[in-house]
Design a protein around this motif. Structure first.
Motif, PDB file in Angstrom:
ATOM      1  N   ASP A 189       0.830  -1.204   0.000  1.00 17.90           N
ATOM      2  CA  ASP A 189       0.000   0.000   0.000  1.00 17.90           C
ATOM      3  C   ASP A 189       0.866   1.256   0.000  1.00 17.90           C
ATOM      4  O   ASP A 189       0.578   2.210  -0.711  1.00 17.90           O
ATOM      5  N   ASP A 190       1.948   1.254   0.813  1.00 17.59           N
ATOM      6  CA  ASP A 190       2.885   2.393   0.837  1.00 17.59           C
ATOM      7  C   ASP A 190       3.510   2.594  -0.544  1.00 17.59           C
ATOM      8  O   ASP A 190       3.653   3.719  -1.015  1.00 17.59           O
ATOM      9  N   PHE A 191       3.899   1.499  -1.182  1.00 22.08           N
ATOM     10  CA  PHE A 191       4.507   1.548  -2.514  1.00 22.08           C
ATOM     11  C   PHE A 191       3.556   2.196  -3.523  1.00 22.08           C
ATOM     12  O   PHE A 191       3.921   3.132  -4.224  1.00 22.08           O
ATOM     13  N   LEU A 192       2.323   1.698  -3.590  1.00 25.44           N
ATOM     14  CA  LEU A 192       1.359   2.238  -4.559  1.00 25.44           C
ATOM     15  C   LEU A 192       1.025   3.695  -4.279  1.00 25.44           C
ATOM     16  O   LEU A 192       0.876   4.494  -5.204  1.00 25.44           O
ATOM     17  N   TYR A 193       0.936   4.068  -3.002  1.00 22.13           N
ATOM     18  CA  TYR A 193       0.646   5.458  -2.635  1.00 22.13           C
ATOM     19  C   TYR A 193       1.774   6.384  -3.101  1.00 22.13           C
ATOM     20  O   TYR A 193       1.514   7.433  -3.689  1.00 22.13           O
ATOM     21  N   GLU A 194       3.017   6.019  -2.830  1.00 18.09           N
ATOM     22  CA  GLU A 194       4.159   6.857  -3.199  1.00 18.09           C
ATOM     23  C   GLU A 194       4.369   6.923  -4.712  1.00 18.09           C
ATOM     24  O   GLU A 194       4.780   7.945  -5.245  1.00 18.09           O
ATOM     25  N   MET A 195       4.112   5.827  -5.415  1.00 14.03           N
ATOM     26  CA  MET A 195       4.414   5.763  -6.842  1.00 14.03           C
ATOM     27  C   MET A 195       3.326   6.394  -7.709  1.00 14.03           C
ATOM     28  O   MET A 195       3.540   6.594  -8.898  1.00 14.03           O
ATOM     29  N   LYS A 196       2.172   6.713  -7.122  1.00 19.38           N
ATOM     30  CA  LYS A 196       1.095   7.352  -7.885  1.00 19.38           C
ATOM     31  C   LYS A 196       1.568   8.594  -8.617  1.00 19.38           C
ATOM     32  O   LYS A 196       1.172   8.848  -9.751  1.00 19.38           O
TER      33      LYS A 196
END
Length: 149
Positions: free
Chosen positions: A127-134
């Motif tokens: 979830d952290d990955f997808l949030y930051e990479m948006k």
């Protein structure tokens, strides 16, 4: 949750054609965002190549994980090529957080590659990955989670 940035470096000694792994470090970070900032000092998120610059004397391989367990780095020769590449062992965790790069611009030709950025066993890390990479999503870059079955 802690994140660990694994960084392997191979240098080409003067007077030789082969690279030699000279450095392997593991840095600890409190958040994925801080680990990503350090990752991006050597690797691009936007663009057509993974490693910044055309380093002929140095090769770098990096991966962010949620475990401090060492990842084995190895040098190998690409098939049908004279060049060596540096790679980290394939991931063994449940989740692989990847970047897919696709370039279809007629000016540059067609380029497609997938880069592994984060390897983890935790859904929260994904979830952290997808949030930051948006913020890096565009017509060339997309980010996805691959689940090991």
């Amino acid at each position: 949750m802690k994140y660990y940035l694994h960084r392997a470096v191979a240098n080409k000694p003067k007077g030789t054609k082969k690279f030699k792994i000279t450095e392997y470090t593991i840095q600890e970070f409190e958040s994925f965002k801080k680990a990503l900032e350090t990752f991006m000092k050597d690797f691009l998120i936007e663009g057509d190549r993974e490693q910044k610059g055309f380093a002929t004397e140095k090769k770098i391989a990096m991966r962010i994980t949620t475990t401090k367990k060492k990842i084995r780095a190895r040098l190998y020769k690409l098939p049908l090529s004279q060049y060596q590449a540096l790679a980290l062992n394939p991931p063994t965790s449940k989740y692989r957080c990847c970047r897919e790069y696709l370039e279809t611009d007629p000016e540059y030709g067609m380029v497609h590659d997938i880069f592994l950025i984060l390897e983890t066993n935790y859904q929260k890390a994904c979830d952290d990955f997808l949030y930051e990479m948006k913020k890096y999503e565009d017509k060339r870059n997309s980010f996805f989670i691959e689940v090991e079955r």
